[in-house]
Design an enzyme around this catalytic site. Structure first.
Site, PDB file in Angstrom:
ATOM      1  N   ASP A 279      14.879  20.722 -30.148  1.00 16.76           N
ATOM      2  CA  ASP A 279      16.223  21.219 -29.866  1.00 16.76           C
ATOM      3  C   ASP A 279      17.137  20.720 -30.980  1.00 16.76           C
ATOM      4  O   ASP A 279      17.317  19.511 -31.157  1.00 16.76           O
ATOM      5  CB  ASP A 279      16.731  20.705 -28.521  1.00 16.76           C
ATOM      6  CG  ASP A 279      15.948  21.278 -27.347  1.00 16.76           C
ATOM      7  OD1 ASP A 279      15.339  22.353 -27.509  1.00 16.76           O
ATOM      8  OD2 ASP A 279      15.945  20.650 -26.278  1.00 16.76           O
ATOM      9  N   ASP A 437      15.449  30.784 -18.608  1.00 17.66           N
ATOM     10  CA  ASP A 437      16.018  29.510 -18.143  1.00 17.66           C
ATOM     11  C   ASP A 437      16.458  29.639 -16.685  1.00 17.66           C
ATOM     12  O   ASP A 437      17.647  29.852 -16.413  1.00 17.66           O
ATOM     13  CB  ASP A 437      17.214  29.123 -19.013  1.00 17.66           C
ATOM     14  CG  ASP A 437      16.834  28.898 -20.458  1.00 17.66           C
ATOM     15  OD1 ASP A 437      16.194  27.878 -20.746  1.00 17.66           O
ATOM     16  OD2 ASP A 437      17.163  29.751 -21.310  1.00 17.66           O
TER      17      ASP A 437
END
Length: 582
Positions: A279, A437
């Site tokens: 990330d 998600d």
């Protein structure tokens, strides 16, 4: 051809960039306006040195990694600009990427196909990669039938997903060498990296060409060899040290007898993949760092409230490659919110990483159509193209895929205008990952919602026995009225080649993957599913592979913090009888 790096403002090349086929066609037309009909070509010696490799790059997909691999091995790269460049080559590499018909359209322009056939028929050193193998055959069923170069008898056909086979065929698989290994010397028993939906079918008519096969549902041709002509269905530039040795054997035939034999891991089938995820976002000083969230919160719980910094993205990616990661995934969570193509640091991360990391690279974040502050419109194709040219093999689409799926489920119409549809049409669905998600919503009864529910393995906070998984956008900040099951089915229909399945509830918890969610989705689609969110021990990896049909498992924080090394995960999986690449 590979684009020059972007400047701080959109370059003229980017503003007017055409699709791959028209771009290279136009370049050849401008340089050779007289080449409008078939010519009779003759081979002539190259004036280039022995260290030069001629590359036939028709402008689609990530060829930067192959360029980097060739240079890493000590060779220079010369691009084909016209048919004469093919005929004068000392050694020619053709890394076909994308769709069969589009590639043949390019090759048929200006005598390129005829020059290529002449070169190969004269037994000149040739290496085709992926589509560069398929195009040698008579025809393909992809959007067809479409005629190929016709140098090898046979048809290229799609894998049959009717019996539960996941298509595309993505990952590290074993090859069975069927004759003198040639450039495949030293790789017997090793895994190499495949990513394709179509394959060349072995027959009696082409058996003398076949040097190896691979089994995925049935046997298909994984490589061909005749004299100096070679082609492989897999990607050597993405197959780690094993793949580099194949390239070296082709580029320097004298090297083959000196090639170091790799440890025989006795590869027999498609391996389960272990993926390292980074990330990436800008910290408060403006530097790109690798961070990790706790249910998507990436800031330290301190008075300073700074962004959690776990390292530099290029350095970590290189380390994970050395540690044995099967893929590296970058997720840019800064978000390129207003101007994706202005995010030069992330493009530079890709370029630098691809110089020394020879496994697949995925990048996600902000890949969508957008309009900048000056009113200039950019298509998702332009955005994705810049990432491919910078070294990405796959792009990951999140929120934009949710909106496209919602529209498709509402109307039942594929407009062809969504980023998902556009990119998969031009670059192939194997180049598009959809990142989902979801957040768990508990229910007393499965009849409480119109979405697909599961009976959860652990009851909810109030004893609920059921749950549905509500999808979110904008980094988990906004819930949408669509479930993970419904979204997965829709994006597969729209052209996704792979699903990255996260779970907000499990993110950063270290208690294991959400098996209920992963089983729900992986059983619903015929494309590969990557399990993500929640890994905290090696046992969590074996659990997800034993209890679901996930093709890969992804982790971030436990790798960054060195709590669970990648090689420990793979050692454990091997002990559990789960095939992995070493």
């Amino acid at each position: 051809m590979e684009a020059p790096p972007l400047s701080s403002s959109p370059s003229p090349q980017l503003r007017h960039r055409a699709p791959p086929s028209s771009r290279i066609h136009g370049a050849w037309n401008r340089r050779n306006p007289h080449l409008q009909s078939k010519k009779h070509f003759s081979i002539r010696a190259s004036s280039a040195g022995d260290s030069t490799v001629t590359l036939l790059d028709y402008g689609a997909g990530n060829v930067r990694s192959l360029r980097n691999a060739i240079r890493h091995l000590g060779f220079d790269v010369k691009d084909v600009q016209n048919p004469k460049d093919i005929l004068s080559a000392d050694r020619l590499v053709f890394p076909g990427v994308g769709a069969f018909a589009a590639a043949m359209e390019v090759l048929n322009q200006n005598g390129i196909a005829e020059a290529l056939c002449t070169y190969i028929e004269n037994d000149r050193p040739f290496l085709g990669i992926c589509l560069g193998l398929q195009l040698l055959f008579e025809s393909s069923e992809e959007n067809g039938p479409v005629k190929g170069l016709g140098l090898i008898p046979g048809v290229v056909a799609r894998f049959d997903s009717a019996n539960g086979l996941q298509v595309p065929h993505i990952g590290w698989n074993a090859v069975q060498i069927s004759k003198d290994p040639g450039i495949l010397d030293s790789i017997d028993g090793q895994h190499v990296y495949f990513v394709h939906s179509y394959r060349a079918v072995p027959t009696d008519a082409n058996k003398n060409w076949i040097s190896s096969t691979c089994n995925y549902g049935d046997h298909f041709i994984s490589s061909i060899t005749r004299g100096n002509v070679h082609a492989v269905q897999f990607h050597p530039e993405k197959s780690g040290e094993v793949g580099l040795s194949i390239l070296k054997n082709f580029l320097d035939p004298s090297h083959s007898s000196k090639t170091k034999k790799h440890a025989n891991e006795k590869a027999s089938k498609l391996a389960k993949r272990v993926i390292a995820c980074l990330d990436v976002r800008a910290n408060d000083k403006g530097d790109l760092v690798v961070t990790k969230g706790d249910q998507y919160d990436v800031r330290e719980h301190t008075e300073e409230n700074e962004v959690r910094n776990l390292g530099r993205p290029v350095d970590l990616a290189r380390q994970y490659y050395k540690d044995g990661a099967d893929e590296v995934s970058f997720l840019n969570i800064t978000g390129f919110r207003d101007f994706p193509l202005g995010d030069l640091p992330m493009l530079q991360v890709l370029r630098l990483t691809s110089e020394n990391v020879f496994v697949p690279l995925t990048v996600g974040g902000g890949i969508r159509d957008f309009t900048d502050g000056n009113g200039r419109y950019y298509s998702s194709i332009e955005v994705a193209a810049e990432y491919f040219r910078s070294g990405a093999d796959k792009v990951s689409i999140g929120s934009d895929a949710v909106f496209a799926a919602e529209a498709f489920l509402k109307t039942g119409v594929k407009t062809g205008k969504s980023s998902l549809e556009q990119i998969s049409r031009v670059y192939g669905n194997q180049a598009v990952v959809v990142s989902i998600d979801p957040r768990r919503v508990y229910l007393k009864s499965p009849d409480d919602v119109k979405f697909k529910t599961v009976k959860v393995s652990a009851p909810g906070p109030n004893g609920e026995e059921y749950a549905w998984y509500q999808c979110t956008v904008s980094g988990g900040r906004e819930g949408r009225e669509i479930g993970a099951y419904e979204l997965a089915k829709a994006v597969e229909e729209l052209g996704a080649g792979e699903i990255l399945l996260n779970c907000i509830d499990c993110d950063g918890q270290g208690k294991g993957f959400d098996i209920d969610l992963i089983k729900l989705v992986s059983d619903a689609v015929t494309i590969p599913v990557i399990a993500s969110s929640g890994a905290g021990s090696v046992e969590h990896f074996s659990e997800v592979f034993e209890k679901t049909s996930a093709s890969a498992a992804l982790a971030a924080g436990i790798f960054h913090r060195k709590e669970v090394p990648i090689n420990s995960v793979k050692d454990h999986l091997l002990q559990q009888g789960i095939e992995v690449r070493l």
